[in-house]
Design a protein around this motif. Sequence first.
Motif, PDB file in Angstrom:
ATOM      1  N   MET A 179       0.835  -1.332  -0.117  1.00 34.83           N
ATOM      2  CA  MET A 179       0.147  -0.552   0.132  1.00 34.83           C
ATOM      3  C   MET A 179       0.957   1.012  -0.292  1.00 34.83           C
ATOM      4  SD  MET A 179      -3.278  -0.884  -0.175  1.00 34.83           S
ATOM      5  CE  MET A 179      -4.206   0.437  -0.088  1.00 34.83           C
ATOM      6  N   SER A 180       1.879   0.974   0.847  1.00 32.80           N
ATOM      7  CA  SER A 180       3.181   2.089   0.799  1.00 32.80           C
ATOM      8  C   SER A 180       3.590   1.972  -0.445  1.00 32.80           C
ATOM      9  CB  SER A 180       4.371   2.261   1.624  1.00 32.80           C
ATOM     10  OG  SER A 180       4.966   2.945   1.877  1.00 32.80           O
ATOM     11  N   LEU A 181       3.469   1.505  -0.912  1.00 32.51           N
ATOM     12  CA  LEU A 181       4.891   1.960  -2.636  1.00 32.51           C
ATOM     13  C   LEU A 181       3.339   2.085  -3.274  1.00 32.51           C
ATOM     14  CD1 LEU A 181       7.193  -1.554  -2.428  1.00 32.51           C
ATOM     15  CD2 LEU A 181       7.469   0.710  -2.659  1.00 32.51           C
ATOM     16  N   ALA A 182       2.517   1.656  -3.290  1.00 36.34           N
ATOM     17  CA  ALA A 182       1.015   2.358  -4.485  1.00 36.34           C
ATOM     18  C   ALA A 182       1.471   3.841  -4.582  1.00 36.34           C
ATOM     19  CB  ALA A 182       0.007   1.103  -4.383  1.00 36.34           C
ATOM     20  N   PHE A 183       1.089   3.706  -3.364  1.00 35.60           N
ATOM     21  CA  PHE A 183       1.164   6.015  -2.798  1.00 35.60           C
ATOM     22  C   PHE A 183       2.215   6.809  -3.111  1.00 35.60           C
ATOM     23  CE2 PHE A 183       0.463   9.843  -0.149  1.00 35.60           C
ATOM     24  CZ  PHE A 183      -0.909   9.129  -0.652  1.00 35.60           C
ATOM     25  N   ARG A 184       2.778   5.689  -3.034  1.00 37.38           N
ATOM     26  CA  ARG A 184       4.309   6.472  -3.563  1.00 37.38           C
ATOM     27  C   ARG A 184       4.516   6.630  -5.401  1.00 37.38           C
ATOM     28  NH1 ARG A 184       8.643   3.447  -0.217  1.00 37.38           N
ATOM     29  NH2 ARG A 184       9.812   4.519  -1.910  1.00 37.38           N
ATOM     30  N   PHE A 185       4.043   5.103  -5.224  1.00 26.01           N
ATOM     31  CA  PHE A 185       4.038   5.504  -6.831  1.00 26.01           C
ATOM     32  C   PHE A 185       3.282   5.996  -8.178  1.00 26.01           C
ATOM     33  CE2 PHE A 185       2.312   3.793 -10.934  1.00 26.01           C
ATOM     34  CZ  PHE A 185       3.426   2.975 -11.857  1.00 26.01           C
ATOM     35  N   LEU A 186       2.002   6.524  -7.011  1.00 26.88           N
ATOM     36  CA  LEU A 186       0.880   7.352  -8.181  1.00 26.88           C
ATOM     37  C   LEU A 186       1.061   8.950  -7.714  1.00 26.88           C
ATOM     38  CD1 LEU A 186      -2.520   5.529  -6.309  1.00 26.88           C
ATOM     39  CD2 LEU A 186      -1.819   6.059  -9.170  1.00 26.88           C
ATOM     40  N   GLU A 200      12.301  -0.290  -5.127  1.00 24.58           N
ATOM     41  CA  GLU A 200      12.106  -1.685  -3.795  1.00 24.58           C
ATOM     42  C   GLU A 200      11.313  -2.744  -4.007  1.00 24.58           C
ATOM     43  OE1 GLU A 200      10.489   0.282  -0.461  1.00 24.58           O
ATOM     44  OE2 GLU A 200      12.322   2.209  -0.847  1.00 24.58           O
ATOM     45  N   VAL A 201      10.649  -2.233  -5.663  1.00 22.47           N
ATOM     46  CA  VAL A 201       8.984  -3.244  -6.407  1.00 22.47           C
ATOM     47  C   VAL A 201      10.219  -4.033  -6.894  1.00 22.47           C
ATOM     48  CG1 VAL A 201       7.723  -3.603  -8.432  1.00 22.47           C
ATOM     49  CG2 VAL A 201       7.407  -1.720  -6.717  1.00 22.47           C
ATOM     50  N   HIS A 202      11.061  -3.817  -8.123  1.00 23.34           N
ATOM     51  CA  HIS A 202      12.038  -4.925  -8.668  1.00 23.34           C
ATOM     52  C   HIS A 202      13.293  -5.465  -8.406  1.00 23.34           C
ATOM     53  CE1 HIS A 202      11.804  -1.823 -12.796  1.00 23.34           C
ATOM     54  NE2 HIS A 202      10.293  -2.390 -11.547  1.00 23.34           N
ATOM     55  N   TYR A 203      13.054  -5.022  -6.854  1.00 27.62           N
ATOM     56  CA  TYR A 203      14.634  -5.779  -5.979  1.00 27.62           C
ATOM     57  C   TYR A 203      14.119  -6.577  -5.279  1.00 27.62           C
ATOM     58  CZ  TYR A 203      17.428  -3.789 -10.242  1.00 27.62           C
ATOM     59  OH  TYR A 203      17.909  -3.927 -11.815  1.00 27.62           O
ATOM     60  N   THR A 204      15.162  -7.776  -4.176  1.00 31.21           N
ATOM     61  CA  THR A 204      15.017  -7.796  -2.704  1.00 31.21           C
ATOM     62  C   THR A 204      15.817  -7.043  -1.702  1.00 31.21           C
ATOM     63  OG1 THR A 204      16.768  -9.346  -2.959  1.00 31.21           O
ATOM     64  CG2 THR A 204      14.432  -9.418  -3.160  1.00 31.21           C
ATOM     65  N   LYS A 205      15.146  -6.336  -0.808  1.00 28.23           N
ATOM     66  CA  LYS A 205      16.347  -5.715   0.476  1.00 28.23           C
ATOM     67  C   LYS A 205      18.017  -6.104   0.979  1.00 28.23           C
ATOM     68  CE  LYS A 205      15.958  -2.793   4.774  1.00 28.23           C
ATOM     69  NZ  LYS A 205      17.283  -3.752   4.680  1.00 28.23           N
ATOM     70  N   ASP A 275       8.668 -12.249  -5.207  1.00 29.29           N
ATOM     71  CA  ASP A 275       8.316 -11.250  -6.093  1.00 29.29           C
ATOM     72  C   ASP A 275       6.938 -10.554  -5.553  1.00 29.29           C
ATOM     73  OD1 ASP A 275       7.203 -10.196  -8.061  1.00 29.29           O
ATOM     74  OD2 ASP A 275       7.543 -11.234  -9.625  1.00 29.29           O
ATOM     75  N   LEU A 276       7.048  -9.121  -5.548  1.00 25.08           N
ATOM     76  CA  LEU A 276       5.477  -8.315  -5.069  1.00 25.08           C
ATOM     77  C   LEU A 276       4.395  -7.892  -6.330  1.00 25.08           C
ATOM     78  CD1 LEU A 276       7.777  -5.793  -3.128  1.00 25.08           C
ATOM     79  CD2 LEU A 276       6.918  -7.877  -1.898  1.00 25.08           C
ATOM     80  N   VAL A 277       5.258  -7.813  -6.902  1.00 26.87           N
ATOM     81  CA  VAL A 277       4.362  -7.596  -8.438  1.00 26.87           C
ATOM     82  C   VAL A 277       3.579  -8.800  -9.175  1.00 26.87           C
ATOM     83  CG1 VAL A 277       4.058  -6.400 -10.464  1.00 26.87           C
ATOM     84  CG2 VAL A 277       5.540  -5.790  -9.596  1.00 26.87           C
ATOM     85  N   ALA A 278       3.831  -9.904  -9.406  1.00 28.30           N
ATOM     86  CA  ALA A 278       3.221 -11.204  -9.960  1.00 28.30           C
ATOM     87  C   ALA A 278       3.590 -11.949  -8.962  1.00 28.30           C
ATOM     88  CB  ALA A 278       4.551 -11.558 -10.966  1.00 28.30           C
ATOM     89  N   GLN A 279       2.873 -12.605  -8.085  1.00 29.85           N
ATOM     90  CA  GLN A 279       2.838 -13.527  -6.493  1.00 29.85           C
ATOM     91  C   GLN A 279       3.310 -14.577  -7.085  1.00 29.85           C
ATOM     92  OE1 GLN A 279      -0.212 -13.293  -4.000  1.00 29.85           O
ATOM     93  NE2 GLN A 279      -1.319 -11.771  -5.121  1.00 29.85           N
ATOM     94  N   HIS A 303      10.977  -9.374  -8.465  1.00 28.77           N
ATOM     95  CA  HIS A 303      10.449  -9.111 -10.064  1.00 28.77           C
ATOM     96  C   HIS A 303      11.282  -9.387 -10.925  1.00 28.77           C
ATOM     97  CE1 HIS A 303       7.001  -9.270 -12.633  1.00 28.77           C
ATOM     98  NE2 HIS A 303       7.730  -7.711 -13.150  1.00 28.77           N
ATOM     99  N   LEU A 304      12.311  -8.834 -10.550  1.00 29.47           N
ATOM    100  CA  LEU A 304      13.506  -8.343 -11.978  1.00 29.47           C
ATOM    101  C   LEU A 304      14.730  -9.439 -11.757  1.00 29.47           C
ATOM    102  CD1 LEU A 304      14.051  -4.403 -13.136  1.00 29.47           C
ATOM    103  CD2 LEU A 304      12.747  -6.546 -14.273  1.00 29.47           C
ATOM    104  N   VAL A 305      14.653 -11.044 -11.214  1.00 27.95           N
ATOM    105  CA  VAL A 305      15.132 -11.939 -10.750  1.00 27.95           C
ATOM    106  C   VAL A 305      16.329 -12.249 -11.742  1.00 27.95           C
ATOM    107  CG1 VAL A 305      13.764 -13.965 -12.368  1.00 27.95           C
ATOM    108  CG2 VAL A 305      14.875 -14.469 -10.000  1.00 27.95           C
TER     109      VAL A 305
END
Length: 403
Positions: A179-186, A200-205, A275-279, A303-305
């Motif tokens: 939810m935090s990432l979606a809000f920041r993305f918008l 943060e969406v494409h890679y692991t911490k 992957d946070l985007v594609a489960q 997501h960018l494995v």
Amino acid sequence: MAMAKPRSFSLLVHASLFLPFIFHLYLYNFEEEQIKRVVNCCHFDACAGFAGTLESWGPQIKGLTSGDKARDEDVAESSRRDEEEEEGLEVCCFDNRGMGRSSIPTNKYHYSTTIMAKDALSLMDHLGWRKAHVFGHSMGGMIACKLASIAPDRLRSLALLNVTGGGYQCFPRIDRQIMSLAFRFLRANTPEERASVDLEVHYTKEYLDQTVGSSTRRKILFQEYVKAMSSAGMQSKHGYEGQIHACWNHKINQDEIDTIRLSGFPVAIIHGRDDLVAQLYHARRLAERLRPAARMVELHGAHLVGHERPDEVNTALLDLIKVSESKLEQQEWSNLTERESERAMPLSNRNNDGAVVLVTLYSLLVKIQLSFLFFMGFFFMFFGHMRNIVKVLKPVRVLAVES
């Protein structure tokens, strides 16, 4: 001397790639109608994922061709070469419509995974490729699936990286982080704001926090993302809305699934567990539907494995290409057993009428929940904008001064 095209393994990459021998990579631009040769690559046609460009296949091109950055040089005719030229593999990476250097239709109904699959087929025809190893990442995987169902006789193999079945499966898992990432993305209006979210969406911490020299991967990638978006610009509104429309309306029905799994070519589904985007669940489910043609490869990564785990991904792609040229039976290629299949398959696929009703109800509730969260996010964003406008337009009281 007579001119002839060398025997080559064509690789159509929807955010994909690969193969050994001598490689000649073509970057295709749907808008400019031209082909550029990139030395040190193979025969593969690459279609990137949502908002992605052909450069997203960099780690695979570099690793699989043992070269550094690909170098562009104009070529007059891509399909004709000297007979004495060594046999090899050609790789083609290209930008989907709505992104990069390809054209950007303004009508969102001119975007669909079927239309973009036909774009890829037209490109194969243009290159003179009868068959190709087709690889796709994310949205590119959806396009690759459509291509495989439309023209299965044009494929040697199919690789799907971080893919889902489209539609509601495009929704990420719902938690505080998402939810935090979606809000920041918008709310992202600058390359810096967008890059911060994308990382943060494409890679692991764990990957981002790795030390590289005196810096970290996060800092290095942040600078690269900002530089790329600043020079090429962020995705246009029409391209963004069109590709969203394509993902949301993508569906693979059972007839298309049967066409793919019974066509004789091997399938590899490669996915990052984080992957946070594609489960991951949706990728496993797709692999089960494509059994026994499919092999499931799960790796540690987001997501960018293909960027986080390039060696493992390249090995999986190479194995896929090798097995497509062998006489190996599909059952031997697949690593999905009957027991695993039964455990992983959703209840709706079992012969239990009560379970079917429960799963249908559960799916409906999930869609309602996702829709509710989606509209609530836009409501709060709209409310925040309106509050700022009211603050700006709020009249200022002026005290009259008595003389």
